[in-house]
Structure formats: C-alpha cells, structure tokens
Design a protein around this motif. Structure first.
Motif, PDB file in Angstrom:
ATOM      1  N   MET A   1      -2.436   2.887  -1.276  1.00 16.12           N
ATOM      2  CA  MET A   1      -1.991   3.011  -2.657  1.00 16.12           C
ATOM      3  C   MET A   1      -3.132   3.538  -3.507  1.00 16.12           C
ATOM      4  O   MET A   1      -4.289   3.158  -3.319  1.00 16.12           O
ATOM      5  CB  MET A   1      -1.516   1.641  -3.171  1.00 16.12           C
ATOM      6  N   LYS A   2      -2.798   4.426  -4.439  1.00 20.58           N
ATOM      7  CA  LYS A   2      -3.812   5.010  -5.299  1.00 20.58           C
ATOM      8  C   LYS A   2      -3.429   4.773  -6.759  1.00 20.58           C
ATOM      9  O   LYS A   2      -2.299   5.039  -7.161  1.00 20.58           O
ATOM     10  CB  LYS A   2      -3.944   6.512  -5.030  1.00 20.58           C
ATOM     11  N   ALA A   3      -4.386   4.253  -7.542  1.00 16.83           N
ATOM     12  CA  ALA A   3      -4.154   3.948  -8.952  1.00 16.83           C
ATOM     13  C   ALA A   3      -5.045   4.817  -9.816  1.00 16.83           C
ATOM     14  O   ALA A   3      -6.218   5.042  -9.504  1.00 16.83           O
ATOM     15  CB  ALA A   3      -4.443   2.475  -9.226  1.00 16.83           C
ATOM     16  N   ILE A  23      -5.060  -6.669  -5.092  1.00 14.49           N
ATOM     17  CA  ILE A  23      -4.845  -5.785  -3.940  1.00 14.49           C
ATOM     18  C   ILE A  23      -6.112  -5.583  -3.113  1.00 14.49           C
ATOM     19  O   ILE A  23      -6.053  -5.208  -1.954  1.00 14.49           O
ATOM     20  CB  ILE A  23      -4.295  -4.416  -4.405  1.00 14.49           C
ATOM     21  N   ARG A  26      -7.178  -2.361  -0.674  1.00 14.05           N
ATOM     22  CA  ARG A  26      -5.971  -1.618  -0.293  1.00 14.05           C
ATOM     23  C   ARG A  26      -5.542  -0.627  -1.367  1.00 14.05           C
ATOM     24  O   ARG A  26      -4.598   0.122  -1.169  1.00 14.05           O
ATOM     25  CB  ARG A  26      -4.833  -2.596   0.006  1.00 14.05           C
ATOM     26  N   VAL A  27      -6.223  -0.645  -2.509  1.00 17.14           N
ATOM     27  CA  VAL A  27      -5.936   0.325  -3.553  1.00 17.14           C
ATOM     28  C   VAL A  27      -7.168   1.195  -3.793  1.00 17.14           C
ATOM     29  O   VAL A  27      -8.289   0.687  -3.900  1.00 17.14           O
ATOM     30  CB  VAL A  27      -5.497  -0.362  -4.859  1.00 17.14           C
ATOM     31  N   PRO A  73      -2.024  10.155  -7.670  1.00 21.81           N
ATOM     32  CA  PRO A  73      -1.951   8.694  -7.754  1.00 21.81           C
ATOM     33  C   PRO A  73      -0.499   8.220  -7.715  1.00 21.81           C
ATOM     34  O   PRO A  73       0.414   8.926  -8.136  1.00 21.81           O
ATOM     35  CB  PRO A  73      -2.594   8.388  -9.106  1.00 21.81           C
ATOM     36  N   ASP A  74      -0.303   7.009  -7.202  1.00 25.41           N
ATOM     37  CA  ASP A  74       1.039   6.423  -7.162  1.00 25.41           C
ATOM     38  C   ASP A  74       1.467   5.912  -8.533  1.00 25.41           C
ATOM     39  O   ASP A  74       2.645   5.965  -8.884  1.00 25.41           O
ATOM     40  CB  ASP A  74       1.074   5.270  -6.156  1.00 25.41           C
ATOM     41  N   CYS A  97       4.372  10.207 -11.373  1.00 25.98           N
ATOM     42  CA  CYS A  97       3.527   9.023 -11.339  1.00 25.98           C
ATOM     43  C   CYS A  97       4.188   7.913 -12.158  1.00 25.98           C
ATOM     44  O   CYS A  97       4.583   8.136 -13.310  1.00 25.98           O
ATOM     45  CB  CYS A  97       2.167   9.390 -11.943  1.00 25.98           C
ATOM     46  N   LEU A 306       3.419  -4.092 -10.381  1.00 25.32           N
ATOM     47  CA  LEU A 306       3.273  -3.644  -8.991  1.00 25.32           C
ATOM     48  C   LEU A 306       4.519  -3.959  -8.172  1.00 25.32           C
ATOM     49  O   LEU A 306       4.936  -3.160  -7.321  1.00 25.32           O
ATOM     50  CB  LEU A 306       2.045  -4.305  -8.354  1.00 25.32           C
ATOM     51  N   VAL A 309       7.086  -1.374  -9.087  1.00 26.73           N
ATOM     52  CA  VAL A 309       6.778  -0.110  -8.419  1.00 26.73           C
ATOM     53  C   VAL A 309       7.276  -0.149  -6.973  1.00 26.73           C
ATOM     54  O   VAL A 309       7.864   0.820  -6.474  1.00 26.73           O
ATOM     55  CB  VAL A 309       5.260   0.167  -8.458  1.00 26.73           C
ATOM     56  N   LYS A 310       7.074  -1.268  -6.325  1.00 30.18           N
ATOM     57  CA  LYS A 310       7.479  -1.399  -4.920  1.00 30.18           C
ATOM     58  C   LYS A 310       8.994  -1.500  -4.767  1.00 30.18           C
ATOM     59  O   LYS A 310       9.587  -0.845  -3.906  1.00 30.18           O
ATOM     60  CB  LYS A 310       6.815  -2.634  -4.311  1.00 30.18           C
TER      61      LYS A 310
END
Length: 347
Positions: A1-3, A23, A26-27, A73-74, A97, A306, A309-310
């Motif tokens: 995951m990218k922020a 996170i 993991r981000v 980015p996500d 995004c 989050l 988003v998921k």
C-alpha cells in the motif's frame, strides 16, 4: 500500500505517525510539500529540530504534486492549508486516488460540485477529517439526545474558545493558517468541528444569524470571535441552536448543553464528562472518560478511513457531510459581513 501525504505540518505529521502505528512498514509513505521544513512536530505539539521528519518516518518527498501522483499512491491524506484543499483533492481523485481531506473541506464553495461529481464518477472513497465523530463524549451525548429522556428539546448552547497563541508552541501564531485569510483561516472555519457535530445531531439549519469579527488585539486579519444563532428543525418544529467561537479564552472552554422540558445534558470535551440532569432526580448521572487520550480520535478516524478504502464502503463523514458543515460556516461568515440572517436551502 502506498500513501501520499499532502502537507507535512502538525496534522500531516500526526497522520504519518498514526499510519506507521496502524500499518507499520506495510505502507510506503510519500509526501508533497512546499516549505520543506525538516523538524519533527512531537505528539505534544512541540518541535524537535534535531530530528528530520523525512528520515524519522521513511518518507520520500516531492515538491510537485503531479510528480508525487505519478508514483500511483492508493490514497492521499490532504493536510495542507484550507484554501489549498480543493485543488489537491481534485488532482488526487483525477489520478484514481482515494482521499482523506482535513477539515474544513475548503474555504469556499468554488469547485466543490466538481469534486463531488468527479469522486462519484471515479467511485473514489472520500472522507473529511472530523475526528470528534469518534469521541466517546459526543457518542454519549448523541445517545442521550436520541433516547428521548430529555423530553421535547427547547434549546442548544455550544461554545468553543482557546487562546490562539497557545495552539502550536512550535510556530508563530501570526503565520498559522488559522490566522490568515489567504489560507482560509478565521475562527469560524478553523473551529468548524462544532458545526459538524451540531449538524450530525440536529441537521442542517434553515437560516443563521451571526455577529462577530476581529474584536481583540491579536495580530490576525480574520475574525477571532463569532456568536451564531441557528434555526434547525427537530421533531417537526423550530429548534434554536446557539454557538459561540473565539480565539481568546484562557483557560480554554469546549462544551455543548442540550436543554429539554424533562432534563438537560452537558457535554464537556475538556473535562471529558457528559452529565445528564433529569427532572425529579436528586443527583445527575455523570459519564466520565478520564483515561481517554486525544490521539485515539485520530487513530480511530484513520482506521475507519483505511477500512473504507479496503471495503469500498461509505465513510462516516463523506464529501456531502463535509459540504454541509462548510455551508453552515460560510453562511455564518456571510451573516457577520452583511449583519442580517442568511438562509440555507436543504440539499
């Protein structure tokens, strides 16, 4: 995951810390920033100039937003000054995004419809950062109001006030976004949380009347005081909702009192209590949250975002909700300017 973090001031750094807490590694975190200051803003809103924020949290930074968005980015957390929220939000949604926009959504209604349309077209998750929605005191107040134990509601009185130079120890208050008209400052927009929670409880008002302005010796070019009377509709009749805001109270004050014909409830956000007084009861019922830590609000709202988003579900405060509180605040500013009531149509 990218922020992507847009703006690494105090709130941007708070969200960055909380992303790492929730996170971990993991981000991947990237940031778009303009000023490029390197210091770390601590959880207590101090400043540590011996630490570098980019090194501290493993952030790659970009001075150009388009270049940052090219990293795909996500989601983006938009934490720059209020007047810059909408251009950044539009660019992020255009780049596929999801977005979390700090309050207020903007400092005007300009381009807001375009953002709502684009977010709907792109099926973007879009949330506005009103962390008080996750506060146990507000949740207790909401339960009390909805329970009916207060009887027919007669009036609401809310207040929020805090001496502006004490807000951020790490910066000159005269340079803060809250102090500057060009950055979307002023007490009405900067303390817009109150409009959001009052909206969540009592809906959008039909009209507002406000008095206020720059009434102190603070070196700002925005209003530092506003007292507003809003006409809401509740249970089929008018309900007066009063709100006072200022940049001047020391010690600070933040309360909401809901008065009914069978009782009243007082929420005190600084003492972390909700007190219910019932007619005929010899003593009030007090709910207290003495161990509550303020950062829990930001952790909970970020975890909620989050999860949205998921799962692709609607956030608790979406763009429409963020627009409603902004409409209320802008109507107050207009009423102060023209010195007469301003109507608000339901949308």
């Amino acid at each position: 995951m990218k922020a992507l973090i847009v703006g690494l001031g105090g709130i941007g750094q708070r969200h960055t810390r909380n992303l790492r807490a929730l996170i971990g590694d993991r981000v991947e975190i990237i940031a778009h920033r303009v000023r490029g200051l390197t210091h770390v803003v601590t959880p207590t809103l101090g400043v540590d100039r011996d630490r570098n924020v980019e090194e501290e949290y493993g952030i790659r930074t970009f001075s150009d937003l388009a270049e940052a968005l090219a990293q795909k980015p996500d989601f983006a957390l938009i934490c720059n000054p209020s007047s810059l929220h909408l251009p950044a939000a539009l660019a992020c949604v255009e780049a596929q995004c999801d977005i979390f926009v700090e309050k207020p959504l903007s400092d005007s209604m300009h381009d807001l419809d375009a953002l709502l349309r684009l977010a709907k077209e792109r099926k973007a998750i879009a949330m506005v950062g009103y962390q008080l929605r996750f506060h146990p005191c507000l949740e207790a107040l909401s339960r009390t109001v909805k329970s009916g134990i207060l009887g027919s509601l007669l009036a609401i009185r809310a207040t929020v006030g805090e001496y502006l130079p004490n807000w951020h120890a790490y910066e000159d208050y005269r340079q803060m976004y809250a102090s500057r008209a060009d950055l979307g400052g002023g007490v009405v927009l900067s303390q817009i949380h109150e409009f959001d929670y009052l909206y969540s409880l009592f809906g959008i008002p039909t009209r507002v009347f406000a008095l206020g302005g720059h009434w102190s010796d603070l070196e700002v070019d925005v209003e530092d005081t506003a007292s507003t009377l809003m006409e809401c509709s509740f249970a089929g009749r008018s309900l007066p909702v009063q709100l006072h805001q200022d940049y001047l109270q020391s010690p600070p004050s933040r309360q909401c009192e809901v008065i009914g014909d069978r009782g009243r409830v007082l929420m005190d956000l600084l003492n972390l209590t909700v007190t219910v007084f019932k007619r005929g009861s010899p003593s009030p019922d007090v709910q207290a949250f003495p161990d509550f830590e303020r950062n829990r609000l930001f952790l909970d709202e970020l975890a909620h975002f989050l999860d949205c988003v998921k799962s692709r579900r609607k956030p608790i405060v979406d763009l429409h909700d963020g627009m409603q509180s902004l409409r209320m605040a802008l109507a107050v500013k207009e009423s102060i300017r023209v010195r007469h009531p301003v109507e608000l149509a339901a949308i």
